[in-house]
Design a protein around this motif. Structure first.
Motif, mmCIF file in Angstrom:
data_model
loop_
_atom_site.group_PDB
_atom_site.id
_atom_site.type_symbol
_atom_site.label_atom_id
_atom_site.label_comp_id
_atom_site.label_asym_id
_atom_site.label_seq_id
_atom_site.Cartn_x
_atom_site.Cartn_y
_atom_site.Cartn_z
ATOM 1 N N LEU A 450 -52.174 -13.426 -14.492
ATOM 2 C CA LEU A 450 -52.924 -11.879 -14.656
ATOM 3 C C LEU A 450 -54.099 -11.681 -15.102
ATOM 4 N N VAL A 452 -57.133 -8.455 -15.873
ATOM 5 C CA VAL A 452 -57.670 -7.245 -15.588
ATOM 6 C C VAL A 452 -59.306 -7.137 -15.971
ATOM 7 N N ALA A 499 -57.072 -5.048 -11.280
ATOM 8 C CA ALA A 499 -56.192 -5.962 -11.740
ATOM 9 C C ALA A 499 -55.679 -6.913 -10.601
ATOM 10 N N TYR A 501 -53.224 -10.492 -9.795
ATOM 11 C CA TYR A 501 -52.162 -11.379 -9.992
ATOM 12 C C TYR A 501 -51.996 -12.500 -9.095
ATOM 13 N N TYR A 510 -54.023 -7.605 -5.744
ATOM 14 C CA TYR A 510 -54.983 -7.069 -6.658
ATOM 15 C C TYR A 510 -54.960 -5.472 -6.196
#
Length: 747
Positions: A450, A452, A499, A501, A510
């Motif tokens: 993850l 961000v 963000a 992942y 995203y």
């Protein structure tokens, strides 16, 4: 609501849909053949869209990337060609009839006018340098490492004038590898092209590369009433060059000095005048503004039978020219393992000559030769680095531009250049723009999967403009001019938050919120100022907020894809609307609220080691709020865009290889101006374009000969349509079919 497709269009689109379903794929992330790596047949191209080096799958925005080595094989020679293969991207050219203009529209946002008081909604960068003006640049794509097309607002990292997106062009940088590449091309329509690229290391610290070339193509029509015209309609020729020198005294510090220049000229772009033959039409009745035309009423029969011919009687408007040059210095300094800085300083200038004969006849009625020029200076200073699990990009930016546009009335007897000494000025626009910004973008790895990131940018803009035009007073036009001056200031905070992942399979999901900003704009042709002086006033800040979800990555070893769903809300967005005036057009800003939503799909499917298919598909729905009882539409924005590109390689026993590819591009019908009123006749038909390339690559791989075809079915289409009230300007493409041979040699 657009007009219903014809039966033939429906069948074409059914065929297109079937092809896409069979292909199960989208347009390429990387445009050349990938070497197998870890059992994968997909090359994951590295991009710098976020001003960091990242694999394209990891970037939390919708982005298409083109590898420079394969641009020619796809028939991509300029930005207009790039616009044929990216979802929800349409690149058109119509500025003052110039053949060098390229106006990109991404997700319904672009540039409707070229004059200095209007700014593009899609920014174009070359090696980090923003191109403030795109008319006259005519960037050749022969020394390109990569092209990145970023869709959606990019206000944090790319700043002002990127509310629709950004196009990032990265050239090949000097290094230690000795390279000499020669390209020669000849084909139908008088194509003559030669290009050379050199890269050399002088010392371990000093290297340079040089790209230079010549490109010419014959016209597509004739100036039937100007037999001594220097060029035919749509004819082009250009010289260009670019030199980069890199000095790197250590692994931690480098300087790159780059200078480029292009010089082009040719014939006016093809266009057709469609006279409004109704009782209230000025051309049809033979006069306007209380006066009559010397030669009486005009009819469409007074123009040309072949729309690609031109019936003007003025030599002033038959020739277009463009010239641009620039110099930039980029310094990279790695302070230590965690921190680095970068400085990009640039100065650029461009100028052009163009203009239209609006009536499109031999008579001297509405002929408007035009000159434009712009000088810009920019400085960007970055500090980038790592703080634990976080990384950041930060900087300061300064941009200054001075530009002008001038129009004079052309005459049947004048020669090139002489018209600026004759008669009153019909239009004189000058504008100075200063933009300052500070920005930061921070990314944080919450875990291995993850990430961000978020960013802020504060921009402060100031514009000082003047307009000096032919007075249209209460008692009719006079030969006097009177300047009007105006200035304004804007500031805005832009932001983004995202963000993404990454699953164990490599698939990346995203979500992002992107904000964009554009400073207000003064009217392009404010002829109304002398009856309503308040009209020479700039619009408010233009802002855009984009909400986007996407999935991208390698689904299997032989299939990669990207899907993006977006919703973008625009406030105070100006559309340029033109009506007939004494000096040609009166262009005002129609300020609207617009919402654009849609889906985009791209990817690559490797069916065998020797056969690949790329496709792209974009769909958009644009809703514009009603304005003064009228429901506008987004101009030059097709609902549907698509492409299919199968590629095949056949190895020969000798070690040589045959490479073949076909590229199909579709752009749906669209409106040429912000009204869908059927009576204004500005609906552009859909278009389908096909290119092919068949290449023989020698076993040594040091030479290639190719047979190419561009627009092989000779699709003729409109670039734009403008209804002035008395006539429609139908701006035609300069994109006729072409077949030829290309030879490339690496030394």
């Amino acid at each position: 609501m657009k007009n219903t497709h014809t039966i033939s269009q429906i069948s074409k689109m059914s065929l297109l849909g079937a092809s896409i379903s069979l292909a199960l794929s989208g347009h390429a992330f990387a445009q050349d053949a990938a070497e197998e790596d870890n059992n994968s047949n997909i090359e994951a191209i590295t991009v710098t869209a976020t001003k960091r080096s990242q694999v394209i799958y990891e970037v939390p925005i919708a982005i298409s990337a083109f590898n420079g080595e394969a641009l020619a094989a796809q028939g991509v020679t300029d930005l207009t060609d790039v616009g044929k293969f990216v979802p929800n991207l349409n690149v058109t050219g119509f500025s003052a009839g110039h053949t060098s203009s390229a106006n990109p529209f991404i997700r319904g946002i672009g540039l409707q006018d070229h004059l200095i008081t209007t700014d593009p909604g899609v920014s174009v960068y070359v090696d980090g340098v923003y191109l403030g003006r795109q008319v006259g640049q005519n960037w050749n794509l022969n020394n390109i490492e990569r092209i990145e097309v970023l869709r959606g607002p990019q206000g944090t990292l790319y700043g002002r004038n990127s509310i629709g997106g950004a196009i990032n062009i990265i050239t090949k940088q000097p290094d230690e590898v000795a390279v000499t590449k020669l390209n020669v091309e000849a084909g139908t329509r008088g194509r003559k092209k030669a290009d050379i690229f050199l890269n050399r290391e002088i010392t371990p610290e000093l290297a340079f590369n040089l790209n230079a070339g010549y490109n010419a193509r014959d016209g597509i029509g004739e100036f039937i009433n100007v037999p001594d015209a220097e060029y035919d309609v749509g004819e082009t020729k250009e010289l260009y060059g670019r030199l980069s020198v890199r000095y790197a005294p250590s692994d931690d510090f480098s300087l790159v000095l780059t200078a480029d220049k292009n010089d082009g000229e040719g014939g006016l772009r093809p266009y057709q005048v469609l006279i409004d033959e109704v009782p209230t039409g000025a051309y049809y009745t033979g006069g306007r503004f209380g006066g009559t035309f010397e030669n009486g009423p005009l009819r469409n029969a007074d123009t040309t039978a072949d729309p690609y011919d031109n019936a003007t009687g003025s030599r002033d408007v038959t020739t277009v020219t463009n010239e641009a040059s620039g110099i930039s210095l980029t310094a990279d300094w790695n302070w230590n393992d965690d921190f680095a800085s970068k400085v990009v300083v640039s100065s650029r200038s461009s100028e052009y000559k163009a203009g239209l004969d609006d009536d499109g006849t031999v008579y001297t009625i509405d002929q408007f030769p035009e000159l434009g020029e712009a000088d810009q200076t920019s400085v960007e200073f970055q500090i980038n680095g790592f703080l634990g699990d976080a990384d950041f990009v930060s900087g300061l930016y300064w941009f200054e531009e001075e530009g002008s546009n001038y129009q004079m009335p052309g005459t049947a007897g004048s020669t090139d250049g002489a018209f600026f000494n004759e008669g009153p000025t019909l239009l004189a626009l000058d504008q100075e723009t200063t933009s300052k910004a500070v920005f930061i973008n921070v990314g944080y790895d919450v875990s291995d999967a993850l990430r961000v990131s978020g960013g802020l940018r504060y921009t402060k803009d100031e514009k000082e403009a003047s307009a000096d035009i032919w007075i249209d007073g209460e008692d009719g036009p006079t030969d006097a001019t009177k300047p009007q001056f105006a200035s304004d200031k804007w500031d805005e905070v832009s932001f983004d938050l995202s963000a993404n992942y990454t699953f164990d399979s490599g698939i990346n999901v995203y979500g992002s919120i992107q904000n964009g900003y554009q400073s207000g704009q003064f009217p392009a042709r404010p002829y109304c100022m002398f009856t309503s002086r308040s009209c020479f006033v700039a619009t408010e800040n233009i802002t855009a907020v984009n909400y986007e979800l996407g999935v991208k990555g390698e689904v299997t070893d032989n299939f990669s894809m990207s899907v993006a769903v977006f919703n973008t809300e625009f406030e105070d967005l100006p559309y340029q609307v033109s009506t007939t005036a004494v000096g040609g057009f009166n262009t005002v800003n129609l300020v609207v609220e617009q919402t654009s939503r849609g889906v985009e799909f791209e990817g690559t499917l490797t069916l065998t080691d020797n056969f690949k298919v790329h496709t792209s598909l974009g769909y958009m729905d644009v809703d514009v709020d009603e304005k003064d009882g009228v429901k506008p539409v987004a101009p030059l924005t097709p609902d549907l865009t698509a492409s299919i590109s199968p590629m095949f390689e056949y190895p020969l026993a000798s070690g040589a290889t045959i490479k073949a590819r076909v590229d199909y591009s579709f752009r749906d019908e669209m409106y040429g101006e912000p009204t869908s009123d059927a009576g204004r006749q500005t609906l552009l038909d859909s278009r389908e374009l096909v290119n092919f390339d068949i290449s023989y690559v020698a076993a040594s791989e040091d030479w290639t000969v190719s047979l190419y075809g561009r627009n092989v079915f000779d699709e003729r289409y409109d670039n734009a349509r403008l209804n002035t009230g008395d006539y429609i300007l139908q701006i035609l493409s300069n994109d006729a079919s072409e077949f030829g041979l290309r030879y490339r040699r690496d030394f």
